[in-house]
Design an enzyme around this catalytic site. Structure first.
Site, PDB file in Angstrom:
ATOM      1  N   CYS A  50     -15.792 -36.282 -43.107  1.00 20.32           N
ATOM      2  CA  CYS A  50     -16.977 -35.704 -42.474  1.00 20.32           C
ATOM      3  C   CYS A  50     -16.632 -35.260 -41.058  1.00 20.32           C
ATOM      4  O   CYS A  50     -15.508 -35.415 -40.591  1.00 20.32           O
ATOM      5  CB  CYS A  50     -18.124 -36.713 -42.442  1.00 20.32           C
ATOM      6  SG  CYS A  50     -17.776 -38.151 -41.406  1.00 20.32           S
ATOM      7  N   CYS A  88     -15.061 -37.749 -38.673  1.00 17.07           N
ATOM      8  CA  CYS A  88     -13.607 -37.920 -38.808  1.00 17.07           C
ATOM      9  C   CYS A  88     -12.868 -36.895 -37.953  1.00 17.07           C
ATOM     10  O   CYS A  88     -11.884 -37.212 -37.283  1.00 17.07           O
ATOM     11  CB  CYS A  88     -13.188 -37.769 -40.264  1.00 17.07           C
ATOM     12  SG  CYS A  88     -13.943 -38.945 -41.396  1.00 17.07           S
ATOM     13  N   ASP A 107      -9.121   4.124 -28.422  1.00 15.49           N
ATOM     14  CA  ASP A 107      -8.004   4.897 -27.900  1.00 15.49           C
ATOM     15  C   ASP A 107      -7.868   6.125 -28.799  1.00 15.49           C
ATOM     16  O   ASP A 107      -8.200   6.058 -29.989  1.00 15.49           O
ATOM     17  CB  ASP A 107      -6.731   4.045 -27.937  1.00 15.49           C
ATOM     18  CG  ASP A 107      -5.489   4.864 -27.654  1.00 15.49           C
ATOM     19  OD1 ASP A 107      -5.431   5.511 -26.612  1.00 15.49           O
ATOM     20  OD2 ASP A 107      -4.582   4.863 -28.515  1.00 15.49           O
ATOM     21  N   ASP A 139      -3.734   0.846 -30.329  1.00 20.90           N
ATOM     22  CA  ASP A 139      -2.501   0.557 -31.069  1.00 20.90           C
ATOM     23  C   ASP A 139      -1.259   0.493 -30.195  1.00 20.90           C
ATOM     24  O   ASP A 139      -0.187   0.138 -30.689  1.00 20.90           O
ATOM     25  CB  ASP A 139      -2.288   1.611 -32.157  1.00 20.90           C
ATOM     26  CG  ASP A 139      -1.882   2.961 -31.577  1.00 20.90           C
ATOM     27  OD1 ASP A 139      -2.341   3.288 -30.460  1.00 20.90           O
ATOM     28  OD2 ASP A 139      -1.098   3.678 -32.228  1.00 20.90           O
ATOM     29  N   ASP A 175      -2.579  -0.181 -24.433  1.00 17.11           N
ATOM     30  CA  ASP A 175      -3.927  -0.610 -24.805  1.00 17.11           C
ATOM     31  C   ASP A 175      -4.113  -2.126 -24.675  1.00 17.11           C
ATOM     32  O   ASP A 175      -5.249  -2.614 -24.745  1.00 17.11           O
ATOM     33  CB  ASP A 175      -4.246  -0.205 -26.253  1.00 17.11           C
ATOM     34  CG  ASP A 175      -4.247   1.304 -26.444  1.00 17.11           C
ATOM     35  OD1 ASP A 175      -4.750   2.002 -25.541  1.00 17.11           O
ATOM     36  OD2 ASP A 175      -3.748   1.770 -27.474  1.00 17.11           O
TER      37      ASP A 175
END
Length: 758
Positions: free
Chosen positions: A21, A24, A434, A650, A654
């Site tokens: 649970c 824990c 971009d 990419d 960036d």
């Protein structure tokens, strides 16, 4: 140890056994935080894993495992390929196995069947001693796991779900045994209550284990892509001659540089480059791309992809943990092990939940005993409180949804690396793109060839001649010309006396064709400024300039001795839009999200792109270092409310903007730096995945909220009902198991999600 390491820190992923649970989870995390040198530790109940970042050299892996075991849980280092397949092959008689569930119900059936046949006028029950004989193995053999785990939790100074079950069932069993020894009224015994509680909890645990396996289906599917062996060719022999002679080696013995043979229909075992053959390759489970991709010489292939109709020979570049497949699995596992920020609230509640429930159970038992003057009523209602309060559903609510959401997203090429994204995506109102490589192809292409005198030469001849001038050049525009000639199946006409002219272009004499023997020059228009032909060339190129294209001009300098240059053709280059760029923007507009484009291009070129695909706002002539500043401006562009901004890019330039944005999305076709800075990686260079990523993030967040609502509501309603006697211990156990199953089933509904742009 995971592949991720820094110079000052080490990362460990551990498989944790015995957690039941949220309490824990809290206890294991507290134990890890006390270890000297631990910088961060997170534990996930659904994956049963812990991730630990620790200062290098401060504590060893063995010391960490020993401390977790001392806390009362099992721990071991997670294997390189994960532990999911091992969990699937769990023994039938394991703690969460189906065998224990079946046996517990078989033993308990004679105890609770009289309750079901009584409404039909059949009054029958076993004698008290037979009830004791059937209930005892259920209580102390099949239910021993609860005593063991509960005892360990007490030693650690905290309670957990197992302690609640052990206390509740022991009270019901003990009360029944006391009545049996002191009274002859078998109908007052409650052995069926303790036995059925254990049955239902075991059933709930088995259902949870099955559901956890289903939430991890995406990772297991990826793991199955690994072939066990690879056909390695003799590197000393000639390539064609060695194809029929190979060694079948285990995958972990293949090294970078080995030449690997892949037959039609086989899985590709390594990342590499094709050096012989051509085929179509199915990469759908890795990238989400539904159609097989054509591959030829010098094409890159990804380990785990399925080879189509052709035989391939590949030079291995990355194997094992360095491969793309291994990195994808690592990213998904990491996302599923991490916690969304809302889980911190759940952990705080769970840390005090079990002690609070025990106190409430004591108050319930004493109150009912005094009010009804019956110790049996007091004990039974206290047992009901203990059982129904087990916080399984609460502990599973968030991680189950995260596992299901990130798993199904990975299946379609969307890697959600940061669970915080799930809490921010539903708030997004701006997406910034971009331009180059994200909305456009990312490399220049020849877009137009405009001859000055169309009757003077065939356009194909002009293209073949211009391409011949560029043979051997590494310039991007040279490659664009050669690609254009190749696309039209033209052979470039080689030129003699070829020479580069710095700041101008390239000059040479074609060896054949309509311009054979003439000196030609391919140059920039600006280099002709001041010449008599300049205005004529500008007029011809005007339409190209208006579209933001780069323009060169092919000039004929005449035969040897001639000094009068003649323009032959204007050649325009540009970065072509991706075919689905407009669909991507339209999909975001449908989600009521404003779109922005950041570009270093001139205003005319950037504006043209923006208008073509429907971008709401264009920022042109932006320096890479200023992209992050613009993202920050967009985030605070409104005084009335904060704007939540996603950045899609990419490139290396960036990365700062991806990091500062609320949600960063990187194209996997770009650089590793961009992918490291982003919270989401899109495995295809497809901008429509942006809207799909936002959609699955929103749906996952909704599941988290639904699960938490029902988990809290269950305990809020169930505990008072149990305390007031409206729920018997048996019904409480059934309701508790059902609540966990409902939470997991609700999370698994995410598996039905499909991208809207496939």
């Amino acid at each position: 140890m995971t592949p991720t390491e820094s110079s000052n820190s080490e990362f460990f992923t551990l498989d944790i056994g015995g957690m039941t649970c949220a309490s824990c989870v809290s206890r294991v995390e507290k134990a890890l935080d006390k270890i000297p040198g631990v910088e961060a530790a997170t534990v996930n109940l659904a994956t049963e894993q812990a991730r630990v970042r620790i200062q290098r050299g401060s504590s060893s892996l063995a010391e960490i495992i020993a401390l977790i075991q001392k806390t009362g849980y099992e721990a071991k280092e997670s294997s390189t390929r994960g532990n999911l397949n091992q969990k699937m092959t769990k023994s039938f008689w394991a703690a969460d196995g189906l065998g224990r569930v079946i046996l517990s119900f078989l033993l308990s059936a004679p105890l609770f069947l009289p309750m079901f046949i009584m409404p039909f006028g059949v009054h029958w029950s076993l004698s008290g001693w037979w009830q004791l004989a059937l209930a005892t193995p259920v209580q102390f053999i099949l239910g021993w796991r609860f005593y063991k785990a509960g005892y360990k939790s007490l030693l650690a100074g905290a309670g957990n779900m197992d302690l609640l079950v052990a206390l509740g069932t022991s009270a019901a069993y003990g009360l029944s045994l006391y009545i049996l020894l002191t009274s002859s009224h078998a109908h007052e015994l409650y052995f069926e209550g303790s036995a059925v509680i254990i049955c239902m909890v075991l059933l709930g645990k088995w259902l949870e284990a099955r559901a956890k396996q289903q939430t991890s289906e995406a990772i297991r599917a990826l793991q199955k892509l690994w072939p066990e062996h690879a056909k390695v060719l003799n590197t000393d022999a000639a390539l064609q001659a060695s194809v029929d002679h190979y060694r079948d080696l285990p995958l972990d013995q293949v090294l970078p540089g080995d030449r690997v043979l892949i037959l039609p229909g086989e899985r590709i075992p390594v990342d590499g480059v094709i050096i012989l053959g051509a085929s179509h390759v199915d990469e759908s489970l890795l990238t989400g791309e539904s159609e097989p991709v054509k591959k030829g010489l010098d094409s890159k292939v990804i380990g785990g992809a399925l080879n189509g109709e052709g035989m391939l020979v590949v030079t291995a570049e990355a194997v094992g943990v360095e491969s793309v497949l291994s990195q994808i699995i690592h990213l998904v596992e990491e996302a599923q092990t991490q916690k969304a920020p809302i889980q911190k609230l759940v952990d705080q509640v769970s840390a005090v939940f079990v002690p609070t429930v025990i106190v409430l159970a004591l108050i319930t038992g004493l109150g009912n005993w005094l009010y009804f003057d019956s110790i049996s009523i007091g004990i039974l209602r206290a047992v009901s409180v203990l059982v129904i309060a087990c916080p399984c559903a609460l502990g599973l609510a968030t991680p189950a949804a995260i596992m299901a959401g990130t798993g199904i997203a990975a299946r379609f090429g969307i890697l959600i690396k940061d669970p915080q994204v799930l809490e921010l995506a539903h708030r997004l109102n701006i997406v910034a793109f971009d331009k180059t490589g994200t909305l456009t192809i990312g490399k220049p292409r020849m877009l137009a060839l405009l001859p000055f005198h169309e009757s003077s030469a065939d356009i194909d001849q002009i293209l073949a001649t211009a391409a011949g001038l560029q043979l051997g050049s590494e310039h991007p525009l040279a490659k664009a010309l050669l690609d254009a000639a190749k696309a039209k199946e033209l052979n470039p006409i080689a030129a003699s006396s070829s020479k580069g002219l710095p700041g101008v272009g390239i000059e040479g004499i074609p060896s054949a064709g309509l311009f054979a023997g003439q000196t030609l020059r391919l140059q920039s228009v600006a280099s002709l400024d001041g010449s008599p032909q300049y205005e004529i060339i500008l007029q011809k190129a005007q339409v190209c300039y208006e579209q933001g294209q780069t323009v060169s001009v092919l000039m004929g300098l005449g035969s040897e001795g001639s000094t009068i240059p003649t323009p032959i053709a204007v050649i325009a280059f540009g970065d072509e839009l991706k075919p689905n760029a407009q669909s991507a923007v339209n999909a975001l507009h449908a989600l009521h999200i404003r779109t922005v484009m950041l570009s270093g291009d001139n205003l005319a070129a950037a504006t043209r792109v923006g208008k073509t695909i429907g971008i709401d706002e264009v920022f042109a002539q932006i320096m890479p270092s200023n992209k992050a500043e613009i993202i920050q401006q967009l985030q605070s562009s409104s005084e009335s409310k904060k704007h939540y901004v996603a950045m899609v890019g990419d490139g290396v330039n960036d990365a700062p903007a991806l990091a500062v944005a609320d949600v960063g999305m990187a194209m996997s076709t770009g650089t590793d730096v961009a992918m490291q800075a982003a919270g989401i990686t899109l495995m295809r260079g497809d901008p429509t995945l942006v809207a799909d990523a936002i959609d699955i993030s929103k749906k996952t967040w909704n599941k988290i909220r639904q699960n938490l609502f029902w988990a809290f509501a269950f305990n809020t309603i169930g505990i008072p009902m149990a305390a007031l006697g409206f729920l018997s211990p048996m019904l409480a156990g059934s309701a508790m198991a059902l609540s966990s199953f409902c939470v997991l089933s609700n999370a698994l509904l995410l598996k039905r999600w499909r991208p809207s742009h496939t």
